[in-house]
Scaffold this active site. Structure first.
Site, PDB file in Angstrom:
ATOM      1  N   GLY A  88      -0.477   0.172  -4.874  1.00  0.00           N
ATOM      2  CA  GLY A  88      -1.809  -0.351  -4.600  1.00  0.00           C
ATOM      3  C   GLY A  88      -2.788   0.205  -5.592  1.00  0.00           C
TER       4      GLY A  88
ATOM      5  CG  ASN B  33       2.974   0.421   3.244  1.00  0.00           C
ATOM      6  OD1 ASN B  33       4.102   0.779   2.946  1.00  0.00           O
ATOM      7  ND2 ASN B  33       2.477  -0.737   2.822  1.00  0.00           N
ATOM      8  N   GLY B  34       1.749  -1.813   5.482  1.00  0.00           N
ATOM      9  CA  GLY B  34       2.434  -2.894   6.189  1.00  0.00           C
ATOM     10  C   GLY B  34       1.434  -3.945   6.592  1.00  0.00           C
TER      11      GLY B  34
ATOM     12  CB  CYS C  89      -0.882   0.028   1.247  1.00  0.00           C
ATOM     13  SG  CYS C  89      -1.925  -1.431   1.369  1.00  0.00           S
TER      14      CYS C  89
ATOM     15  CE1 TYR D 118       7.095  -6.089  -9.606  1.00  0.00           C
ATOM     16  CE2 TYR D 118       6.089  -5.766  -7.456  1.00  0.00           C
ATOM     17  CZ  TYR D 118       5.965  -5.936  -8.818  1.00  0.00           C
ATOM     18  OH  TYR D 118       4.740  -5.949  -9.400  1.00  0.00           O
TER      19      TYR D 118
HETATM   20  P1  5GP Z   1       4.706 -15.193 -10.963  1.00  0.00           P
HETATM   21  O1  5GP Z   1       4.060 -15.181 -12.287  1.00  0.00           O
HETATM   22  O2  5GP Z   1       6.003 -15.923 -10.913  1.00  0.00           O
HETATM   23  O3  5GP Z   1       3.749 -15.622  -9.899  1.00  0.00           O
HETATM   24  O4  5GP Z   1       4.983 -13.677 -10.573  1.00  0.00           O
HETATM   25  C1  5GP Z   1       6.158 -13.072 -10.912  1.00  0.00           C
HETATM   26  C2  5GP Z   1       5.876 -11.728 -11.470  1.00  0.00           C
HETATM   27  O5  5GP Z   1       5.047 -11.005 -10.554  1.00  0.00           O
HETATM   28  C3  5GP Z   1       7.143 -10.955 -11.631  1.00  0.00           C
HETATM   29  O6  5GP Z   1       7.251 -10.543 -12.966  1.00  0.00           O
HETATM   30  C4  5GP Z   1       6.992  -9.766 -10.739  1.00  0.00           C
HETATM   31  O7  5GP Z   1       7.107  -8.570 -11.450  1.00  0.00           O
HETATM   32  C5  5GP Z   1       5.660  -9.843 -10.096  1.00  0.00           C
HETATM   33  N1  5GP Z   1       5.856  -9.881  -8.636  1.00  0.00           N
HETATM   34  C6  5GP Z   1       6.779  -9.209  -8.014  1.00  0.00           C
HETATM   35  N2  5GP Z   1       6.683  -9.337  -6.714  1.00  0.00           N
HETATM   36  C7  5GP Z   1       5.707 -10.113  -6.439  1.00  0.00           C
HETATM   37  C8  5GP Z   1       5.202 -10.580  -5.214  1.00  0.00           C
HETATM   38  O8  5GP Z   1       5.631 -10.282  -4.129  1.00  0.00           O
HETATM   39  N3  5GP Z   1       4.194 -11.393  -5.280  1.00  0.00           N
HETATM   40  C9  5GP Z   1       3.703 -11.761  -6.467  1.00  0.00           C
HETATM   41  N4  5GP Z   1       2.702 -12.604  -6.440  1.00  0.00           N
HETATM   42  N5  5GP Z   1       4.167 -11.320  -7.640  1.00  0.00           N
HETATM   43  C10 5GP Z   1       5.172 -10.488  -7.650  1.00  0.00           C
HETATM   44 MG    MG Z   2       7.018  -8.275 -13.549  1.00  0.00          MG
END
Ligand code: 5GP
Ligand code: MG
Ligand code: SF4
Length: 465
Positions: A27, A106-107, A1, A246
């Protein structure tokens, strides 16, 4: 968030709307703004969807007058995942005997279920399914003589990750949990002040970045200035390393470091650790882009936009249901066929979570006639869920929880798959000697399983460390 607040400028809510727009990547499900004006009192607006679709019209914004305002953009990590009700949308407002107050969080609170049970048994009536609402009820029960006192008392009972922005009739308040897991920064805007999850949202309103709120610090801001308190037992900070990988925007500054440069460093480390002969380095946009640039610079292999992103789709993982997420990849990304045909391609992405994205992308790239596909991932294998405010699925659904690196490579059907090492990631964020195993400098629980705050609700529900 994402959280944002402003004090001491007229039409503060307009600044908050702009700030939230710059934090939209944190978010996308819903947003809310609360403002205070001596004549109108506290005013509140909550809406599903993007900030730009809800908080730009005059009709909404003129209902939010005053020179003090806070706001929140939501993506659900706790409570009713995937079916956010409007009553789950923050900021939450409480009418206390001392006057009203609103909070945006947030958290994730890791003892929220236990707190909620106790509060409900003692007569609290919860309105939402959100973990954050506990804070309001704890404040209501506190005997503190001011609202900041009550907030301190409430937050001392709360475990987990919290960056909170709150307001009373006269004060803007910001707090970070003792480990400082989630970010929060202070800015100066005209004669007033702003609090924001990230510096990119200060830029949009022309605010000057003053400093980060420190882990364990509470700032109480009035028109006269900023007063700092340290309500918690001191602890070693454990900022979320995944914000660097990310979650944060690349144009933000975290811990004195440009997120973009960190991501480029990650790509360089990745190239040093895991070289491979190939014709092109392509990012999985947008999350893999800076790391792909770093990989290309370090390896000397040309960078190319082999995958084109439709700019009108949001972030895949912030879409709450698996079905939409599955669709999402194709709706959002397409292969640049002319470029890919016959080429050995290195694909750089930030993370592999369920593996859905990587699998789909590999299929698209091979369909387009690539000769080889090599995945390089800008984070170590995500083998553990996050309980501190990033939505990762249950452990069983994490590819890396059940498969070795070679098994993942075969499952994804690529020629090679390599992740940056945890030490390599620490080097990229500026820790020359890597991760200190005795006292890690960051939270990295989703990679290491080393949870800096015991996830007690989860353990009570059967989660095994
Ligand atoms: P996947 O398809 O492997 O479930 O999700 C990976 C993609 O989701 C990556 O391209 C990334 O950009 C994005 N992603 C990044 N961080 C997270 C996260 O913490 N959780 C999830 N579910 N997806 C993420
Ligand atoms: Mg991605
Ligand atoms: Fe960040 Fe991962 Fe820690 Fe969650 S578990 S706070 S995503 S480093």
């Amino acid at each position: 968030c994402g959280v944002f607040g402003v004090i001491g400028t007229s039409d503060a809510a307009n600044f908050v709307a702009l700030g939230l727009h710059a934090l939209q990547h944190r978010g996308q499900e819903a947003g809310g703004i609360v403002s205070y004006d001596a004549e109108a009192g506290f005013q509140q607006a909550r809406r599903f969807g993007y900030v730009r679709d809800n908080f730009t019209s005059h009709k909404v914004m003129e209902t939010l007058p005053g020179d003090l305002s806070i706001g929140h953009v939501r993506y659900s990590t706790a409570g009713n995942k995937g079916q956010t009700a409007i009553r789950d949308v923050q900021p939450f407002y409480g009418d206390f005997s001392l006057g009203g107050a609103a909070i945006a969080h947030n958290g994730n609170i890791t003892n929220a279920l236990a707190l909620r049970k106790e509060l409900v048994e003692r007569g609290s009536i919860f309105q939402s399914s959100s973990d954050s609402e506990c804070i309001i009820h704890l404040m209501a029960r506190s005997m503190g003589r001011t609202i900041p006192d009550r907030m301190e008392e409430a937050l001392r009972k709360v475990e987990g990750a919290f960056s909170v922005v709150a307001m009373t009739r006269t004060k803007l308040i910001g707090v970070r949990d003792p480990l400082g897991v989630r970010p929060l920064v202070l800015g100066k805007v005209g004669d007033g002040y702003a609090l924001s999850s990230e510096t990119c949202a200060l830029d949009i309103i022309g605010a000057e970045f003053v400093r980060e709120i420190e882990p364990g610090e509470m700032v109480v801001i009035t028109k006269d200035g900023v007063a700092s308190h340290y309500p918690f037992r001191p602890a070693k900070s454990r900022f979320c390393i995944f914000e660097h990988v990310y979650f944060s925007r690349p144009d933000s500054i975290l811990g004195g470091r440009s997120v973009y440069e960190t991501r480029e460093n990650i790509g360089r480390e990745l190239a040093k650790e895991n070289p491979v002969e190939a014709d092109l380095v392509c990012p999985v946009p947008d999350s893999g882009t800076p790391a792909a640039i770093g990989y290309s610079l370090e390896s000397g292999i040309p960078y190319a936009m082999g995958i084109i992103r439709n700019q009108y789709m949001g972030r895949t993982f912030i879409e709450p249901t698996e079905q939409i997420r599955n669709m999402g990849v194709r709706l959002k990304l397409n292969v640049n066929r002319a470029l890919i045909k016959g080429k050995r391609v290195i694909l750089v992405d930030d993370s592999v979570v369920r593996g859905t994205t990587s699998r789909k992308i590999k299929e698209m790239i091979l369909d387009a006639g690539a000769a080889e596909v090599h995945f390089r991932i800008a984070s170590p294998p995500t083998a553990w869920p996050c309980f501190y405010g990033v939505d990762t699925p249950q452990r069983e659904k994490l590819l890396a929880a059940t498969m070795s690196e070679d098994e993942m490579r075969d499952h994804l059907g690529v020629d090679s798959l390599k992740f940056i090492s945890l030490d390599g990631l620490y080097r990229a964020v500026g820790q020359a000697n890597g991760r200190d195993p005795k006292s890690p400098q960051y939270c990295d629980a989703c990679f290491s399983g080393d949870y800096p705050v015991k996830p007690s609700d989860q353990i009570n529900q059967g989660f095994e460390l």
